[in-house]
Scaffold this motif. Structure first.
Motif, PDB file in Angstrom:
ATOM      1  N   UNK A 140      38.796  31.615  24.792  1.00  0.00           N
ATOM      2  CA  UNK A 140      39.585  32.431  25.722  1.00  0.00           C
ATOM      3  C   UNK A 140      40.727  33.132  24.990  1.00  0.00           C
ATOM      4  N   UNK A 141      41.125  34.275  25.509  1.00  0.00           N
ATOM      5  CA  UNK A 141      42.278  35.004  24.984  1.00  0.00           C
ATOM      6  C   UNK A 141      43.556  34.296  25.431  1.00  0.00           C
ATOM      7  N   UNK A 182      45.798  43.956  32.027  1.00  0.00           N
ATOM      8  CA  UNK A 182      46.141  42.604  31.586  1.00  0.00           C
ATOM      9  C   UNK A 182      45.218  41.542  32.186  1.00  0.00           C
ATOM     10  N   UNK A 183      44.192  41.962  32.923  1.00  0.00           N
ATOM     11  CA  UNK A 183      43.323  41.002  33.578  1.00  0.00           C
ATOM     12  C   UNK A 183      42.646  40.070  32.579  1.00  0.00           C
ATOM     13  N   UNK A 184      42.360  40.548  31.398  1.00  0.00           N
ATOM     14  CA  UNK A 184      41.682  39.761  30.371  1.00  0.00           C
ATOM     15  C   UNK A 184      42.570  38.652  29.791  1.00  0.00           C
ATOM     16  N   UNK A 185      43.903  38.737  30.052  1.00  0.00           N
ATOM     17  CA  UNK A 185      44.862  37.824  29.430  1.00  0.00           C
ATOM     18  C   UNK A 185      45.591  36.921  30.420  1.00  0.00           C
ATOM     19  N   UNK A 186      45.514  37.189  31.704  1.00  0.00           N
ATOM     20  CA  UNK A 186      46.427  36.544  32.662  1.00  0.00           C
ATOM     21  C   UNK A 186      45.730  35.792  33.790  1.00  0.00           C
ATOM     22  N   UNK A 187      44.598  35.171  33.515  1.00  0.00           N
ATOM     23  CA  UNK A 187      43.906  34.392  34.551  1.00  0.00           C
ATOM     24  C   UNK A 187      44.730  33.169  34.931  1.00  0.00           C
ATOM     25  N   UNK A 188      45.229  32.455  33.919  1.00  0.00           N
ATOM     26  CA  UNK A 188      46.129  31.318  34.128  1.00  0.00           C
ATOM     27  C   UNK A 188      47.429  31.649  33.390  1.00  0.00           C
ATOM     28  N   UNK A 213      37.288  34.446  29.209  1.00  0.00           N
ATOM     29  CA  UNK A 213      36.531  34.076  28.008  1.00  0.00           C
ATOM     30  C   UNK A 213      36.045  35.346  27.319  1.00  0.00           C
ATOM     31  N   UNK A 214      35.687  35.202  26.052  1.00  0.00           N
ATOM     32  CA  UNK A 214      35.169  36.346  25.314  1.00  0.00           C
ATOM     33  C   UNK A 214      33.892  36.873  25.958  1.00  0.00           C
ATOM     34  N   UNK A 215      33.090  35.980  26.516  1.00  0.00           N
ATOM     35  CA  UNK A 215      31.826  36.408  27.118  1.00  0.00           C
ATOM     36  C   UNK A 215      32.036  37.226  28.379  1.00  0.00           C
TER      37      UNK A 215
END
Length: 401
Positions: A378-379, A242-248, A276-278
């Motif tokens: 961003x996701x 879930x790291x790609x979705x849960x930064x904030x 971000x996508x990048x």
């Protein structure tokens, strides 16, 4: 005389991964009318998912199987198999604790609050030490239960509707050990839902406050032991990222790696914004809208300052997303399709052309959109009210040379 019939669904098929595969494709992007750039991205695909089989036993007369509901209980409790009843005679509180879901394996059973001189609650109680739990203390506020006086605890209303709970009405408890959800539904299909953290520490429970009787329905569905074993193994080993979705992420949200679910366990709007996508480079992600009170959304948000976007207000109009209340934001219709609870979707990102497609799985429905830049897009997922999003079965990342 007792009559019992048993039917079994399709055989169990399990993928206890995730598995990972890598392929290479060639894509050409036209930068200007006179210049062409070619890249060779690699694709890494992670797969999650499985099915499981159950056994349904329907009984008439005196053969009701109370084994899943028989662990320990307080004074004044009696079981009557011929009537399919558990009763309490006395004053004050007396509790009944059954087996854990992992041991009891009951995934569907019916009941009604036959009579009460106080309050009766039924459902699930979560603890890592069941032997120390009180049988004479009122524990309903700590459990996931519906009660004969119309109250309920730690549950949401399916589709935001909260039907009346009373004595005499028939209800069905259904437990999905794959998505780790529990529902309490009446004959109209309306009811309440909740989330299960661990089938090994969630116990069937029945709480009495003064005398009362609960009568169980004739049909009882048990998951096969092999299915329980497979689910336990998968939930232990899956570790959905879930790291790609849960930064904030709002504090009201809970990301469950073992079940690949993002859950809102509070009232109100709860948002999460990821990488971000990048950075994440995820170009294909699938999900199913699980039960939700108001709405749940998955998609992208294009912004210069993601840290400044609100975590607790409705910011859907700033995004590119599909939502379970059949709303779409920042998208153009290709082939119209309804988005609601229970539907599954796949988001595919064209990393090289700043474009995105949302396709409804199993249909021809799809929507398209575009974003300005992969470094500022961003996701995001957003959930209003108690509810959840079930991710899977695949995540595909692009790896650029």
């Amino acid at each position: 005389t007792s009559t019992t019939t048993t039917t079994t669904t399709t055989e169990e098929v399990v993928e206890s991964t995730p598995t990972s595969t890598t392929t290479t494709t060639t894509s050409t992007s036209t930068a200007t009318a006179t210049a062409t750039a070619t890249v060779n991205p690699g694709m890494q695909v992670n797969s999650y998912g499985f099915t499981y089989s159950t056994t349904t036993t329907s009984s008439t007369s005196n053969s009701y199987n109370f084994s899943y509901f028989g662990n320990f209980y307080g004074s004044g409790i009696t079981y009557t198999g011929s009537l399919g009843q558990i009763a309490y005679v006395g004053t004050g509180v007396s509790n009944v604790f059954g087996q854990s879901i992992a041991i009891g394996r009951a995934t569907s059973f019916g009941f009604n609050f036959k009579s009460t001189q106080g309050v009766i609650c039924i459902g699930l109680y979560s603890t890592t030490s069941i032997s120390t739990v009180s049988v004479s203390e009122w524990l309903a506020p700590e459990a996931q239960v519906v009660c004969s006086d119309g109250t309920y605890y730690n549950l949401g209303g399916i589709d935001g509707y909260f039907p009346t709970i009373s004595t005499g009405a028939s209800w069905t408890v259904s437990i999905d050990i794959v998505s780790m959800t529990v529902t309490f539904t009446n004959k109209n299909g309306d009811g309440y839902f909740g989330f299960i953290n661990d089938i090994s520490t969630s116990y069937y429970c029945l709480f009495f406050k003064n005398s009362g009787t609960v009568r169980f329905g004739a049909s009882l569905t048990l998951a096969k032991q092999s299915a329980i074993n497979s689910v336990t193994t998968l939930h232990t080993s899956m570790h959905f990222p879930f790291d790609w979705l849960t930064v904030y992420m709002s504090s009201g949200l809970r990301a469950m790696s073992s079940t690949a679910t993002l859950q809102n366990i509070q009232d109100g709007i709860q948002n999460t914004f990821g990488e971000s996508l990048s950075v994440a480079k995820i170009i294909i992600i699938s999900w199913t809208f699980n039960y939700v009170e108001n709405y749940a959304c998955v998609g992208l948000i294009d912004t210069q300052n993601i840290a400044a976007v609100s975590l607790n207000t409705d910011v859907r109009n700033q995004g590119i997303m599909v939502c379970s209340d059949d709303t779409k934001y920042g998208l153009t219709t290709g082939v119209a399709a309804t988005a609601d609870v229970g539907t599954s979707w796949t988001m595919t990102i064209d990393y090289l052309h700043n474009a995105v497609t949302f396709a409804k799985n199993g249909t021809t429905g799809y929507y398209t959109g575009s974003f300005s830049d992969v470094s500022t897009t961003y996701y995001t997922s957003q959930i209003s009210g108690y509810g959840a999003i079930q991710f899977g079965t695949t995540i595909t990342r692009i790896t650029l040379p």
